[in-house]
Design an enzyme around this catalytic site. Structure first.
Site, short mmCIF file in Angstrom:
data_model
loop_
_atom_site.label_atom_id
_atom_site.label_comp_id
_atom_site.label_asym_id
_atom_site.label_seq_id
_atom_site.Cartn_x
_atom_site.Cartn_y
_atom_site.Cartn_z
N SER A 125 -27.91 17.91 -61.42
CA SER A 125 -26.68 18.30 -60.37
C SER A 125 -26.48 19.86 -60.28
O SER A 125 -26.63 20.48 -61.26
CB SER A 125 -25.58 17.56 -60.99
OG SER A 125 -24.17 18.35 -60.50
N TYR A 150 -19.40 15.83 -67.40
CA TYR A 150 -20.48 15.38 -66.29
C TYR A 150 -21.63 16.54 -66.43
O TYR A 150 -22.87 16.14 -66.59
CB TYR A 150 -20.09 15.40 -64.95
CG TYR A 150 -20.99 15.01 -63.98
CD1 TYR A 150 -21.74 13.69 -63.92
CD2 TYR A 150 -21.18 15.97 -62.93
CE1 TYR A 150 -22.81 13.61 -62.89
CE2 TYR A 150 -22.23 15.54 -61.86
CZ TYR A 150 -23.00 14.43 -61.92
OH TYR A 150 -23.85 14.18 -61.07
N1 LIG Z 1 -23.72 12.41 -54.88
C1 LIG Z 1 -23.53 13.59 -55.13
O1 LIG Z 1 -23.13 14.54 -54.42
C2 LIG Z 1 -24.58 14.08 -56.27
C3 LIG Z 1 -24.40 15.32 -56.55
C4 LIG Z 1 -25.37 15.60 -57.85
C5 LIG Z 1 -26.04 14.74 -58.40
N2 LIG Z 1 -25.96 13.42 -58.12
C6 LIG Z 1 -26.65 12.47 -58.92
O2 LIG Z 1 -27.53 11.55 -58.24
C7 LIG Z 1 -27.54 10.25 -58.56
C8 LIG Z 1 -26.94 9.16 -57.62
O3 LIG Z 1 -25.58 9.44 -57.23
P1 LIG Z 1 -25.00 8.80 -56.20
O4 LIG Z 1 -24.05 9.73 -55.45
O5 LIG Z 1 -25.84 7.82 -55.34
O6 LIG Z 1 -23.85 7.72 -56.91
P2 LIG Z 1 -23.69 6.01 -57.02
O7 LIG Z 1 -22.52 6.08 -57.81
O8 LIG Z 1 -23.65 5.68 -55.59
O9 LIG Z 1 -25.27 5.77 -57.42
C9 LIG Z 1 -25.16 5.33 -59.01
C10 LIG Z 1 -25.97 4.19 -59.26
O10 LIG Z 1 -26.07 3.96 -60.55
C11 LIG Z 1 -25.62 2.77 -60.91
N3 LIG Z 1 -25.34 2.66 -62.61
C12 LIG Z 1 -24.17 3.77 -63.03
N4 LIG Z 1 -24.16 3.28 -64.30
C13 LIG Z 1 -25.25 2.30 -64.44
C14 LIG Z 1 -25.80 1.89 -65.83
N5 LIG Z 1 -25.28 2.04 -67.06
N6 LIG Z 1 -26.84 0.99 -65.81
C15 LIG Z 1 -27.53 0.86 -64.51
N7 LIG Z 1 -27.04 1.33 -63.45
C16 LIG Z 1 -25.98 2.02 -63.33
C17 LIG Z 1 -24.50 2.52 -60.24
O11 LIG Z 1 -24.39 0.87 -59.98
C18 LIG Z 1 -25.15 3.13 -58.79
O12 LIG Z 1 -25.67 2.27 -57.94
C19 LIG Z 1 -26.76 10.38 -60.02
O13 LIG Z 1 -27.47 10.60 -61.06
C20 LIG Z 1 -25.76 11.50 -59.69
O14 LIG Z 1 -25.04 12.15 -60.87
C21 LIG Z 1 -25.15 12.91 -57.01
#
Ligand SMILES: NC(=O)c1ccc[n+]([C@@H]2O[C@H](COP(=O)([O-])OP(=O)(O)OC[C@H]3O[C@@H](n4cnc5c(N)ncnc54)[C@H](O)[C@@H]3O)[C@@H](O)[C@H]2O)c1
Length: 318
Positions: A125, A150
């Site tokens: 991130s 985070y």
């Molecule tokens: N969306 C953003 O702006 C953004 C920015 C930087 C980094 N990220 C990273 O990208 C990745 C995806 O983010 P997103 O926005 O799609 O989030 P999201 O919450 O939609 O997706 C994350 C998924 O991980 C699953 N999950 C969470 N904890 C879990 C566990 N203990 N075991 C199994 N599954 C689990 C959730 O059910 C979910 O489907 C994450 O690692 C997030 O930190 C996202």
């Protein structure tokens, strides 16, 4: 190729899985389907392709479940997206973030080690840059300090990847995503909340004076960056920014959303939030040079597409 996509039922994961399937790959997702906001969201995200994939419904903190899925899977590449995401909730419950993000990443890398999977992509991130004063943020910038649990977990995960690449020859590519938005995005994100509230005619919470700035990245650009990173084999350990490479202040974002929706926002003024960085801005020259990553969707266009999608999903609000 057989891909394991952790968090494959999430926002970014579900879009990535669609692209991997369209290219003729086999995909297994590993997701606990646990959603604090609405338990139907994750199921809906994968509804259109759930019959074309293997689904492992389990928790990445559970090393036995992770190991079992690798024993069955014979995966070529792991794209590790599952995490607890978001700065503010990580301040409310840091331990959940530490255990999910750090233990989970460790469990997956260990499974790669013992089941001979040699290609691992980590969702990191932009928050790892903390209050970096130098803009735009480049991968080689010295990170002095993170300012939220985070961000600390994501920086730790990068370091664990570095260890596993060095010690066990697992190629690890860490992707620093900059505020990703688009259809299916999480309802806790500003763009989702603002869109809903502007449509309802309810006040939106604006933290600070509106000058804080973010580099917003449209989901299609992120997916193209992940696909390029999967095939990047020049280094055993690497870090890439995936951003839109432009900054938008909070005030500009609100104004662009008003244009896309065709309604004026009512502002509820609140103080700055702890843990929020003043700005993010990605230098994507390394990603451009080595991954041919060139973001295609300017924020105004991406917001229009998002609002269009939101209206079709919530006809009762339009
Ligand atoms: N969306 C953003 O702006 C953004 C920015 C930087 C980094 N990220 C990273 O990208 C990745 C995806 O983010 P997103 O926005 O799609 O989030 P999201 O919450 O939609 O997706 C994350 C998924 O991980 C699953 N999950 C969470 N904890 C879990 C566990 N203990 N075991 C199994 N599954 C689990 C959730 O059910 C979910 O489907 C994450 O690692 C997030 O930190 C996202």
């Amino acid at each position: 190729m057989h891909y394991l996509v952790t968090g494959g039922a999430g926002f970014i994961g579900s879009h990535l899985v669609e692209s991997l399937l369209a290219a003729g790959n086999k995909v297994t997702i590993f997701d606990d389907f646990n959603d604090y906001y609405d338990p139907t969201i994750k199921r809906n995200n994968i509804a259109s392709f759930k019959d074309k994939i293997e689904i492992i419904e389990a928790d990445i903190r559970d090393a036995v479940s992770v190991d079992r899925s690798f024993a069955k899977g014979n995966f070529d590449t792991v794209v590790h997206l599952a995490a607890r995401a978001g700065v503010r909730p990580s301040i409310a419950d840091p331990k959940l973030y530490l255990t999910t993000n750090i233990d989970g990443t460790f469990n997956l890398l260990d499974a790669c080690r013992y089941h001979n999977v040699k290609n691992f992509i980590l969702a990191s991130s932009s928050s790892v840059y903390g209050v970096n004063k130098k803009v735009p943020f480049a991968e080689q910038d010295l990170i002095e300090r993170t300012i939220s649990p985070y961000a600390a977990t994501k920086l730790s995960c990068e370091q664990i990847c570095s260890n596993y690449a060095n010690l066990f020859g697992i190629r690890c590519t860490c992707l620093r995503f900059f505020t990703v938005y688009g259809p299916r995005q999480r309802p806790d994100l500003a763009i989702s909340k603002f869109t809903r509230k502007i449509l309802l005619g309810e006040p939106i919470d604006r933290y600070g004076d509106g000058s804080s700035a973010r580099d917003y990245t449209y989901i299609d650009d992120i997916v193209s960056g992940i696909l390029a990173a999967i095939n990047y084999d020049k280094e055993e350990f690497s870090i890439f920014n995936l951003g839109g490479s432009a900054t938008t202040t909070l005030n500009e974002l609100i104004s662009l959303l008003e244009d896309a929706i065709g309604k004026t926002a009512i502002i509820n003024q609140l103080p700055d939030q702890p843990g929020d960085v003043p700005r993010t801005y990605a230098d994507v020259s390394k990603s451009g040079e080595l991954l041919s990553y060139f973001p295609q969707t300017p924020i105004a266009e991406g917001l229009r597409k998002y609002v269009q999608w939101f209206r079709t999903k919530h006809p009762e609000l339009t």
